[in-house]
Design a protein around this motif. Structure first.
Motif, PDB file in Angstrom:
ATOM      1  N   LEU A 227       4.071   4.496  -3.278  1.00 37.47           N
ATOM      2  CA  LEU A 227       5.005   3.822  -2.395  1.00 37.47           C
ATOM      3  C   LEU A 227       5.763   4.801  -1.385  1.00 37.47           C
ATOM      4  CD1 LEU A 227       6.497   1.061  -1.770  1.00 37.47           C
ATOM      5  CD2 LEU A 227       8.085   1.558  -3.491  1.00 37.47           C
ATOM      6  N   ASN A 228       5.456   4.397  -0.276  1.00 39.84           N
ATOM      7  CA  ASN A 228       6.260   5.263   0.946  1.00 39.84           C
ATOM      8  C   ASN A 228       7.385   4.493   1.368  1.00 39.84           C
ATOM      9  OD1 ASN A 228       4.121   7.150   0.894  1.00 39.84           O
ATOM     10  ND2 ASN A 228       2.695   5.766   2.238  1.00 39.84           N
TER      11      ASN A 228
ATOM     12  N   ILE B  35       5.892  -5.542  -1.551  1.00 35.68           N
ATOM     13  CA  ILE B  35       5.375  -4.106  -1.504  1.00 35.68           C
ATOM     14  C   ILE B  35       3.842  -3.766  -2.051  1.00 35.68           C
ATOM     15  CG2 ILE B  35       7.853  -3.334  -1.507  1.00 35.68           C
ATOM     16  CD1 ILE B  35       7.537  -2.658  -4.419  1.00 35.68           C
ATOM     17  N   ASN B  36       3.479  -4.741  -2.832  1.00 41.85           N
ATOM     18  CA  ASN B  36       2.284  -4.651  -3.641  1.00 41.85           C
ATOM     19  C   ASN B  36       1.073  -5.401  -2.927  1.00 41.85           C
ATOM     20  OD1 ASN B  36       2.702  -3.055  -6.403  1.00 41.85           O
ATOM     21  ND2 ASN B  36       4.414  -4.737  -6.312  1.00 41.85           N
ATOM     22  N   ASN B  37       1.471  -6.274  -1.929  1.00 43.30           N
ATOM     23  CA  ASN B  37       0.481  -7.076  -1.087  1.00 43.30           C
ATOM     24  C   ASN B  37      -0.442  -6.079  -0.645  1.00 43.30           C
ATOM     25  OD1 ASN B  37      -0.617  -8.211   1.544  1.00 43.30           O
ATOM     26  ND2 ASN B  37      -0.010  -9.780   0.201  1.00 43.30           N
ATOM     27  N   GLU B  38      -1.938  -6.267  -0.869  1.00 37.16           N
ATOM     28  CA  GLU B  38      -2.834  -5.304  -0.425  1.00 37.16           C
ATOM     29  C   GLU B  38      -2.786  -5.124   0.972  1.00 37.16           C
ATOM     30  OE1 GLU B  38      -6.581  -8.741   0.050  1.00 37.16           O
ATOM     31  OE2 GLU B  38      -6.633  -7.298  -1.505  1.00 37.16           O
ATOM     32  N   ASN B  39      -2.395  -5.748   2.022  1.00 38.48           N
ATOM     33  CA  ASN B  39      -2.343  -5.572   3.263  1.00 38.48           C
ATOM     34  C   ASN B  39      -0.918  -4.842   3.827  1.00 38.48           C
ATOM     35  OD1 ASN B  39      -4.651  -7.104   4.325  1.00 38.48           O
ATOM     36  ND2 ASN B  39      -3.578  -9.061   3.591  1.00 38.48           N
ATOM     37  N   LEU B  40       0.059  -4.719   2.837  1.00 39.08           N
ATOM     38  CA  LEU B  40       1.154  -3.995   3.220  1.00 39.08           C
ATOM     39  C   LEU B  40       1.389  -2.745   2.301  1.00 39.08           C
ATOM     40  CD1 LEU B  40       3.408  -7.201   2.987  1.00 39.08           C
ATOM     41  CD2 LEU B  40       2.335  -6.419   5.224  1.00 39.08           C
TER      42      LEU B  40
ATOM     43  N   ILE C 204      15.823   2.283  -4.135  1.00 32.67           N
ATOM     44  CA  ILE C 204      14.505   2.930  -3.775  1.00 32.67           C
ATOM     45  C   ILE C 204      13.979   3.032  -5.110  1.00 32.67           C
ATOM     46  CG2 ILE C 204      13.489   5.227  -3.428  1.00 32.67           C
ATOM     47  CD1 ILE C 204      15.316   5.330  -1.036  1.00 32.67           C
ATOM     48  N   SER C 205      14.943   3.540  -6.234  1.00 34.39           N
ATOM     49  CA  SER C 205      14.244   3.590  -7.924  1.00 34.39           C
ATOM     50  C   SER C 205      13.925   1.963  -8.111  1.00 34.39           C
ATOM     51  CB  SER C 205      15.688   4.052  -8.726  1.00 34.39           C
ATOM     52  OG  SER C 205      15.168   4.091  -9.986  1.00 34.39           O
ATOM     53  N   ALA C 206      14.694   1.217  -7.927  1.00 29.39           N
ATOM     54  CA  ALA C 206      14.435  -0.106  -8.403  1.00 29.39           C
ATOM     55  C   ALA C 206      12.589  -0.507  -7.987  1.00 29.39           C
ATOM     56  CB  ALA C 206      15.266  -1.229  -8.203  1.00 29.39           C
ATOM     57  N   LEU C 207      12.727  -0.613  -6.632  1.00 26.90           N
ATOM     58  CA  LEU C 207      11.531  -0.752  -5.959  1.00 26.90           C
ATOM     59  C   LEU C 207      10.199   0.121  -6.458  1.00 26.90           C
ATOM     60  CD1 LEU C 207      12.861  -1.253  -2.413  1.00 26.90           C
ATOM     61  CD2 LEU C 207      11.793  -3.027  -3.816  1.00 26.90           C
ATOM     62  N   ARG C 208      10.386   1.028  -6.559  1.00 23.94           N
ATOM     63  CA  ARG C 208       9.400   1.934  -7.113  1.00 23.94           C
ATOM     64  C   ARG C 208       8.900   1.399  -8.582  1.00 23.94           C
ATOM     65  NH1 ARG C 208       7.975   6.282  -4.026  1.00 23.94           N
ATOM     66  NH2 ARG C 208       9.299   7.318  -2.898  1.00 23.94           N
ATOM     67  N   ASN C 209       9.774   0.995  -9.545  1.00 15.62           N
ATOM     68  CA  ASN C 209       9.512   0.527 -10.645  1.00 15.62           C
ATOM     69  C   ASN C 209       8.601  -0.606 -10.579  1.00 15.62           C
ATOM     70  OD1 ASN C 209      10.846   2.540 -12.151  1.00 15.62           O
ATOM     71  ND2 ASN C 209      12.804   1.715 -12.240  1.00 15.62           N
ATOM     72  N   LEU C 210       8.937  -1.407  -9.543  1.00 15.75           N
ATOM     73  CA  LEU C 210       7.971  -2.829  -9.175  1.00 15.75           C
ATOM     74  C   LEU C 210       6.850  -2.549  -8.781  1.00 15.75           C
ATOM     75  CD1 LEU C 210      10.884  -4.821  -7.875  1.00 15.75           C
ATOM     76  CD2 LEU C 210      10.121  -5.057 -10.170  1.00 15.75           C
ATOM     77  N   TYR C 211       6.567  -1.363  -8.271  1.00 17.15           N
ATOM     78  CA  TYR C 211       5.107  -1.070  -7.518  1.00 17.15           C
ATOM     79  C   TYR C 211       4.069  -0.635  -8.679  1.00 17.15           C
ATOM     80  CZ  TYR C 211       2.176   1.265  -3.785  1.00 17.15           C
ATOM     81  OH  TYR C 211       1.424   1.547  -2.998  1.00 17.15           O
ATOM     82  N   PHE C 212       2.954  -1.413  -8.214  1.00 23.30           N
ATOM     83  CA  PHE C 212       1.705  -0.840  -9.014  1.00 23.30           C
ATOM     84  C   PHE C 212       1.063   0.355  -8.659  1.00 23.30           C
ATOM     85  CE2 PHE C 212       1.862  -6.016  -9.247  1.00 23.30           C
ATOM     86  CZ  PHE C 212       2.962  -6.109 -10.174  1.00 23.30           C
ATOM     87  N   GLU C 213       0.971   1.455  -9.256  1.00 24.19           N
ATOM     88  CA  GLU C 213       0.278   2.471  -8.830  1.00 24.19           C
ATOM     89  C   GLU C 213      -1.283   2.312  -9.101  1.00 24.19           C
ATOM     90  OE1 GLU C 213       1.542   4.992  -7.275  1.00 24.19           O
ATOM     91  OE2 GLU C 213       3.520   4.905  -7.754  1.00 24.19           O
TER      92      GLU C 213
END
Length: 277
Positions: free
Chosen positions: A2-3, A243-248, A268-277
């Motif tokens: 996640l950038n 943040i997880n949409n394939e186009n975004l 930022i920490s909360a959003l990183r936890n929601l991001y699918f690596e």
């Protein structure tokens, strides 16, 4: 990966802003090119800029985003306001070459009674005057909420400007979640539909950055009031999808929420936890 980063002040210098970004778990950031309410830009310190570039390289930063001042209105009915805006834009794009291959974002402006057609022509002319051969910066038009006489409240208005830009490979869009929601695009219940519309009108290849902001107002209110992530009408589940949409998901995301450094770090920490690596 996640950038993601936030808006940070460069009042203490570029290297310090890079360290501030790292301190909150960011790997990119946004900054104003000068005082957001206008005025001259700070003198470029080459050693400071080079120190930032070294820090960014060592820490695998994504592209960073420079933001033009709010007073830069390229489509005002007043010629002197348009001249000031053009001078600011021209100077900013030259200065951006000290940080090559990054992004420069601006609000298209307000037509102040002239109408959208006249405004689009003025913005296009200004961009063609300020942009130059061999520039490495990509210039981004920001999606707007549509308050007052703002230009850029619809994807169609942004496309009208893009079509007038001669250096077409150096023009793109920054999508602001609060703004598009306030403009009436339902990114909460129909994100895929909104992105399909964006692709049809503008083309997803022109979408280069995302401003992540919740909204203090319900959809379609045209008020532009940013809220902290998950505390507004957009809501945390919508941001998980964004943040997880394939186009975004591979774009740089920039927070402009009402926060200080510690608040940005938590988001930022909360959003990183929601991001699918």
């Amino acid at each position: 990966m996640l950038n993601i980063g936030s808006h940070l002040s460069i009042s203490k210098g570029f290297y310090v802003i890079g360290r501030d970004a790292l301190s909150i778990g960011a790997n990119t950031f946004q900054f104003f090119t000068r005082n957001p309410r206008g005025g001259s830009a700070r003198k470029i310190d080459i050693e400071d800029v080079n120190a930032l570039i070294k820090l960014m390289t060592e820490n695998n930063f994504a592209k960073i985003l420079a933001h033009a001042p709010y007073t830069m209105n390229l489509c005002s009915a007043k010629p002197e306001t348009r001249e000031f805006a053009l001078n600011t834009l021209t100077d900013d794009l030259k200065r951006m070459e000290y940080l090559p291959n990054n992004l420069y974002n601006f609000h298209p402006g307000s037509h102040t009674g002239q109408g959208v057609k006249a405004a689009v022509e003025q913005i296009g002319t200004a961009l063609n005057t300020a942009m130059f051969n061999d520039m490495t910066t990509t210039v981004l038009l920001e999606t707007m909420a549509g308050k007052g006489t703002e230009v850029g409240r619809t994807f169609e208005e942004l496309r009208m400007i893009i079509d007038r830009v001669e250096r077409n490979d150096k023009i793109g869009v920054c999508l602001d979640t609060c703004h598009v929601f306030d403009a009436g695009y339902d990114i909460v219940n129909n994100l895929d539909g909104v992105l399909e519309e964006f692709d049809r009108v503008i083309g997803l290849e022109r979408l280069k950055a995302i401003h992540l902001n919740d909204s203090m107002n319900p959809i379609g209110n045209h008020k532009d009031r940013h809220q902290k992530i998950g505390e507004g009408y957009i809501g945390i589940d919508a941001f998980r999808k964004i943040i997880n949409n394939e186009n975004l998901r591979n774009l740089p995301f920039f927070l402009e929420t009402p926060n200080e450094l510690d608040g940005y770090a938590k988001e930022i920490s909360a959003l990183r936890n929601l991001y699918f690596e």
